[in-house]
Design an enzyme around this catalytic site. Sequence first.
Site, mmCIF file in Angstrom:
data_model
loop_
_atom_site.group_PDB
_atom_site.id
_atom_site.type_symbol
_atom_site.label_atom_id
_atom_site.label_comp_id
_atom_site.label_asym_id
_atom_site.label_seq_id
_atom_site.Cartn_x
_atom_site.Cartn_y
_atom_site.Cartn_z
ATOM 1 N N SER A 179 -14.014 28.485 -17.897
ATOM 2 C CA SER A 179 -14.021 29.208 -15.888
ATOM 3 C C SER A 179 -12.127 28.153 -16.031
ATOM 4 C CB SER A 179 -14.476 28.774 -14.837
ATOM 5 O OG SER A 179 -16.149 28.913 -15.546
ATOM 6 N N ASN A 230 -3.955 31.242 -5.699
ATOM 7 C CA ASN A 230 -5.810 31.054 -5.592
ATOM 8 C C ASN A 230 -5.324 30.074 -4.035
ATOM 9 O OD1 ASN A 230 -6.241 27.375 -4.783
ATOM 10 N ND2 ASN A 230 -6.971 28.174 -7.473
ATOM 11 N N TYR A 231 -6.954 29.972 -3.678
ATOM 12 C CA TYR A 231 -6.982 30.002 -2.071
ATOM 13 C C TYR A 231 -8.079 29.004 -1.887
ATOM 14 C CZ TYR A 231 -2.805 32.727 -0.819
ATOM 15 O OH TYR A 231 -1.436 33.443 -1.209
ATOM 16 N N ARG A 232 -7.830 27.763 -1.423
ATOM 17 C CA ARG A 232 -9.219 26.709 -1.254
ATOM 18 C C ARG A 232 -9.465 26.071 -0.098
ATOM 19 N NH1 ARG A 232 -4.743 25.777 -4.097
ATOM 20 N NH2 ARG A 232 -3.090 23.769 -4.269
ATOM 21 N N HIS A 252 -0.654 35.210 -10.267
ATOM 22 C CA HIS A 252 -1.238 33.499 -10.292
ATOM 23 C C HIS A 252 -1.582 33.826 -8.705
ATOM 24 C CE1 HIS A 252 -2.226 30.013 -9.040
ATOM 25 N NE2 HIS A 252 -2.666 29.678 -8.869
ATOM 26 N N SER A 304 -9.225 31.831 -7.359
ATOM 27 C CA SER A 304 -7.967 31.775 -7.967
ATOM 28 C C SER A 304 -7.857 32.774 -8.899
ATOM 29 C CB SER A 304 -8.140 29.881 -8.930
ATOM 30 O OG SER A 304 -9.404 30.425 -9.380
ATOM 31 N N ALA A 308 -17.694 19.582 -14.932
ATOM 32 C CA ALA A 308 -16.970 21.167 -14.588
ATOM 33 C C ALA A 308 -17.314 22.019 -15.912
ATOM 34 C CB ALA A 308 -15.745 20.313 -15.067
ATOM 35 N N ARG A 309 -16.640 22.948 -15.137
ATOM 36 C CA ARG A 309 -16.808 24.548 -16.257
ATOM 37 C C ARG A 309 -15.948 24.148 -16.985
ATOM 38 N NH1 ARG A 309 -18.759 29.303 -16.980
ATOM 39 N NH2 ARG A 309 -20.364 29.636 -18.009
ATOM 40 N N TYR A 310 -15.976 24.263 -18.293
ATOM 41 C CA TYR A 310 -14.163 23.894 -18.524
ATOM 42 C C TYR A 310 -13.660 25.873 -19.221
ATOM 43 C CZ TYR A 310 -15.361 19.251 -18.452
ATOM 44 O OH TYR A 310 -15.509 17.894 -18.615
#
Length: 394
Positions: free
Chosen positions: A357, A201-203, A199, A185, A353-355
């Site tokens: 990031s 994002n690919y997931r 922006h 992302s 979670a890594r906030y």
Amino acid sequence: MVRMIKMKSCLDAFRYLSSVATLRSYEHVNTKRLYLAGLTTGVFTTWGMFYRNVSMAAAVSDIGTESRSKWMADPVTNMEELEKTPNSMRHRMETLIMRIQGEVCHALEELDGEKKFQVDKWERNEIDGGGGITCILQDGTVFEKAGVNISVVRGKLPVEAVRQMRARGKDLSDSPLPFFACGVSSVVHPVNPHVPTIHFNYRYFETVSEDGKVNWWFGGGTDLTPMYLEKKDVSHFHKTLKAACDEHSESYYPTFKKWCDNYFFLPHRGECRGVGGIFFDDLNDRSPDEIFSFVKSCAEAVVPSYEPIVKRNYKRSYSYMERQWQLLRRGRYVEFNLIYDRGTKFGLNTPNARYESILMSLPLYAKWLYCHNPEPGSKEEEITSVLKEPKNWA
């Protein structure tokens, strides 16, 4: 390179087998028929073995030495494990996002000409597993802030995250589920108000139900948020994405363009976040290989869709008032990301979670004014009217 190998190997196989057939042509007719039957079988067997080798070569192409040299860091998954099972969709997706992250970061660094990305590789705890690579460029000459992140995480989905997925029609039990997710992302906030924010994002996502069934799907998209309308730029952006979509299905672009306009919409403002692009989620209506190929094409279209726009506009002069308008529009960007964005919500609801990031999408500076409306007939009103009524740009 793969195509050249493929052609050479096939020609060599046929030449060899043909020469053998010629040498044995004097044999008895029945023997010859039997031999030719075997020859035919041998040809197809040779082709099948070669095709499987070519497919495997294509699968590992993103983890070759040349490709790895452009990655921003070592992968989250151990390199030996990636090379051991290169055809695993989890590993194919991870190597793809590693490459895309590197390509985008290097392209942005070249455009900025001054700043380099800060690379921060992080890990989750042993229970949950996985980690990510956060790349941030701040206070550059061209880019005020740019983030390009990848994450490869696994663990158990909390009940709240499962409920969000069930609300989208996923057939999942209302209890914590084992999951795997990986994606890339990025959000880029330029200095110049005449250069749009981009922006993408690919997931890829997997969940495992209580009976062991694996549910999988892909999601993603790329969208543009200009502060001022430059029709040439917006048209180029959409046409580049359309070309990537059309390689796989001519229905993709119109469908995912409309989905993008609907998704990136702020109901309380009555306007879209930007001029759109493409967006899709829960995509699993074709084989994993087909959808992976589509996602790969879209991710590879990011740089060519955006780079020419930056080059055309980053040296343009701008006024103090144009800078203030940029900050106001960024405020709307923040509103969408914190209130409506599905990815942000999922990230914030994921245990450990890594906030830092997750919130990298937020700009360094933004602004809110009470009951602000652009002046009639102004360039600010022009872009606002487009955001209220999405148009066909391709």
